[in-house]
Design an enzyme around this catalytic site. Structure first.
Site, PDB file in Angstrom:
ATOM      1  N   HIS A 154      -5.303  25.749 -10.670  1.00 43.03           N
ATOM      2  CA  HIS A 154      -6.294  25.813 -11.352  1.00 43.03           C
ATOM      3  C   HIS A 154      -5.450  25.401 -13.080  1.00 43.03           C
ATOM      4  CE1 HIS A 154      -9.451  26.857 -13.970  1.00 43.03           C
ATOM      5  NE2 HIS A 154      -8.796  27.808 -14.686  1.00 43.03           N
TER       6      HIS A 154
ATOM      7  N   ASP B  25      -6.981  -6.130   9.832  1.00 44.66           N
ATOM      8  CA  ASP B  25      -8.378  -6.760   9.541  1.00 44.66           C
ATOM      9  C   ASP B  25      -8.806  -7.469  10.790  1.00 44.66           C
ATOM     10  OD1 ASP B  25      -8.536  -5.383   7.036  1.00 44.66           O
ATOM     11  OD2 ASP B  25      -8.753  -7.440   5.807  1.00 44.66           O
TER      12      ASP B  25
ATOM     13  N   GLU C 187       5.749 -15.284   8.270  1.00 43.75           N
ATOM     14  CA  GLU C 187       4.659 -15.230   7.357  1.00 43.75           C
ATOM     15  C   GLU C 187       4.566 -16.757   6.609  1.00 43.75           C
ATOM     16  OE1 GLU C 187       2.521 -12.991   5.398  1.00 43.75           O
ATOM     17  OE2 GLU C 187       2.002 -15.031   4.519  1.00 43.75           O
TER      18      GLU C 187
ATOM     19  N   GLY D  87     -23.393  -8.601  -3.353  1.00 42.29           N
ATOM     20  CA  GLY D  87     -22.783  -7.648  -2.307  1.00 42.29           C
ATOM     21  C   GLY D  87     -22.271  -6.463  -3.126  1.00 42.29           C
TER      22      GLY D  87
ATOM     23  N   CYS E  20      -3.495  -7.606   0.373  1.00 34.40           N
ATOM     24  CA  CYS E  20      -3.640  -6.328  -0.288  1.00 34.40           C
ATOM     25  C   CYS E  20      -2.489  -6.484  -1.427  1.00 34.40           C
ATOM     26  CB  CYS E  20      -2.941  -5.281   0.866  1.00 34.40           C
ATOM     27  SG  CYS E  20      -2.682  -3.639  -0.082  1.00 34.40           S
TER      28      CYS E  20
END
Ligand SMILES: Cc1cc2nc3c(=O)[nH]c(=O)nc-3n(C[C@H](O)[C@H](O)[C@H](O)COP(=O)(O)OP(=O)(O)OC[C@H]3O[C@@H](n4cnc5c(N)ncnc54)[C@H](O)[C@@H]3O)c2cc1C
Length: 558
Positions: free
Chosen positions: A537, A403, A126, A272, A135
């Protein structure tokens, strides 16, 4: 695509999916027989997997190479002093891994953890001094923190409706940003903890593919080398700019710099109207900024079903967010007051807008430069990497995830599952197939949007006899309790077999109740399956039951 061709493609995909389904029972079972794994998995890997399955500690770290079954080819590399990568400075150590992963975003860190769980010796490279990628640090998580704060602030502003008298309400922006940073840090540390727990090593530096089985790591001018039988490139993406409009990160902002604003701007132009644009528009609108959106395409959130775009457009305008679609930005000039934007509106008329800040949210581009792909056979198109099944590139043993992948959406959960598919495949287990149409989309603006599968238009174009149903949240009691009953759930189905093809939600908790929509598509449910499923419910979720029933004209609450 013609109807017949589409049906054929769908049938092939379907068959593929069913084969995977048949394997699924065995996928994560410790009883999974390594002898059933594909032949590429050799003896050493089988042993490691068997040990992991039986939870026997792996003592064969210096054992035979997993590919050859022969004694491991030992490479000596200088030890890095960085976190997690090793031993005291100055000595040399053996570095041979089953998997080396370049990038620790959601694609990289999830792949690493799963690889560790599957018994693969794994290292992550990294470039940043922390784990988590776009992210965690400048994408999904910080924006969702700000969206949550915006939602809470909206509740206080509407306190009177709930019977509260609120006075002296103020935003302490510094504290909001501090909380965001605290959450990000906590989760970055969480990844470090999970790496340790799963024996994943990590090293800081710039990772580069150097040819089959080799990755170099560069830091402060020093290069070290890692050997790994499989390499995953997960280097992520960065914000695109518009030609001639460079972000200065003070007035012209990207998704990174907008997170660092010292105060809330009075006016903001967002260029955008994709997920990133509408999320920031929503955040700053709640905090009192006058927001205007400029979108080049004919509608906001252009990848969503047309009815979803229309509903968001209507709701945003009601909240006083200005929207210009088919707006072509021509120039952005900075001045003492901020920016002046000139654009052509949809009638071709020149217009100008002035604002304190401008956010460029015009998409993202893959970051594959200087990653060594030219040393591989991987096919790269406009920076994005083509992959086959299980994310392997044309270069054997080199995988691309997240990505940077060509043709798949730029989403964290897509990256995560792609990483899982790759390492599961490497471990010789039946890996999950990545089916583009089954990747959920979640946009966390207010109102929220959750969608999966085909839009109505796409389903018609694919040749289906389409039958839709729609349930407006106005008929849902929990939505009324929440004071948030705008929007609807739209179901797109195939009339012939009742197969659910797509689900499109806009309204309260849309990104949460999307969970059921994803399960239906993943398990290939039909309208009739879902109509017989009970929903608790009172929940917003039970709106799903009404939405499925509305396809047959049998909805209860509207
Ligand atoms: C504002 C914003 C909001 C978003 N919100 C969401 C959301 O709510 N939900 C969602 O699903 N998606 C969201 N996304 C998209 C999501 O962030 C990305 O899809 C995801 O981060 C991609 O993961 P990745 O692992 O491919 O890459 P990244 O997260 O970009 O991680 C790549 C990592 O690789 C490192 N790296 C790059 N090159 C090298 C190298 N050569 N050597 C070593 N390290 C390297 C980088 O430092 C980085 O840590 C958002 C994006 C943005 C910008």
């Amino acid at each position: 695509m013609g109807g017949q061709a589409a049906a054929f493609v769908a049938a092939v995909k379907d068959f593929h999916h069913r084969v995977h389904r048949a394997h699924r029972g065995a996928l994560y079972s410790p009883l999974f027989s390594v002898s059933s794994a594909p032949s590429v998995v050799n003896l050493a890997l089988k042993l490691r997997l068997a040990r992991a399955a039986a939870k026997i500690p792996n003592s064969s770290r210096n054992g035979p190479s997993i590919r050859s079954g022969r004694k491991r080819s030992i490479s000596l590399v200088p030890i890095s002093t960085e976190t997690g990568f090793g031993s005291p400075e100055g000595r040399l150590r053996v570095a041979k891994y089953d998997v080396a992963i370049i990038g620790s975003g959601p694609g990289g860190y999830v792949a690493a953890i799963r690889a560790g769980e599957l018994g693969l010796k794994t290292v992550v490279v990294e470039k940043d001094p922390f784990l988590g990628g776009t992210c965690l640090h400048v994408g999904c998580i910080p924006t969702k923190v700000l969206l949550h704060h915006a939602e809470v602030y909206d509740h206080f502003k509407n306190g009177a409706e709930l019977g509260f008298e609120v006075s002296g309400l103020k935003i302490n922006w510094g504290n909001v940003l501090a909380r965001k940073d605290k959450i990000v840090k906590k989760h970055a540390k969480g990844i470090e903890f999970l790496f340790k727990k799963n024996k994943v090593e990590w090293v800081q530096g710039w990772g580069r593919y150097e040819g089959p089985g080799r990755v170099s790591v560069e830091k402060d001018g020093k290069k070290t080398q890692i050997e790994a039988s499989n390499i995953l490139l997960v280097s992520g993406s960065e914000a695109r700019a518009l030609p001639g409009i460079e972000p200065d990160h003070k007035t012209i902002l990207t998704n990174r710099s907008i997170l660092e604003l010292p105060e809330i701007p009075k006016t903001l132009i967002v260029v955008g109207a994709g997920a990133v644009g509408v999320e920031f528009a929503s955040i700053y609108n709640s905090f009192g900024t006058q927001v205007t959106i400029l979108e080049a395409l004919p509608r906001v959130v252009p990848v969503e079903d047309e009815e979803i775009s229309a509903e968001l457009d209507k709701t945003f305008r009601k909240k006083n967010i200005g929207i210009f679609t088919q707006a072509m930005v021509e120039s952005v000039k900075k001045d003492a007051k901020g920016v002046t934007v000139t654009f052509k509106d949809k009638d071709g008329k020149a217009q100008t807008l002035q604002a304190e800040k401008l956010l460029l949210a015009v998409g993202r581009k893959p970051m594959t430069d200087n990653c060594g792909l030219e040393k591989s056979k991987a096919k790269v198109e406009r920076g994005a990497v083509h992959v086959g099944p299980y994310m392997e590139t044309a270069e054997k043993g080199l995988y691309a995830i997240g990505d940077i992948v060509f043709g798949l959406p730029l989403l964290a959960h897509a990256a995560m599952m792609e990483g899982i598919a790759a390492v599961t495949h490497i471990a010789g287990k039946p890996a999950p197939a990545i089916v583009k149409e089954r990747i959920p989309n979640a946009t966390y603006c207010e109102p929220q949007i959750g969608s999966i599968g085909l839009t109505e238009k796409q389903a018609r174009e694919a040749g289906y006899a389409v039958k839709t149903g729609k349930f407006p949240f106005v008929g849902n009691s929990k939505a009324t309790i929440l004071g948030n009953h705008g929007g609807f759930i739209k179901v797109v189905s195939d009339e012939k077999y009742g197969e659910v093809l797509g689900i499109h939600i806009i309204g309260p908790l849309a990104t949460e109740i999307l969970a059921e929509a994803a399960a239906v598509l993943h398990l290939e449910g039909t309208i009739d399956d879902m109509m017989s499923m009970m929903h608790a419910h009172p929940t917003v979720w039970e709106g799903m039951g009404d939405a499925f029933a509305s396809v047959r004209g049998l909805q209860i609450n509207v």
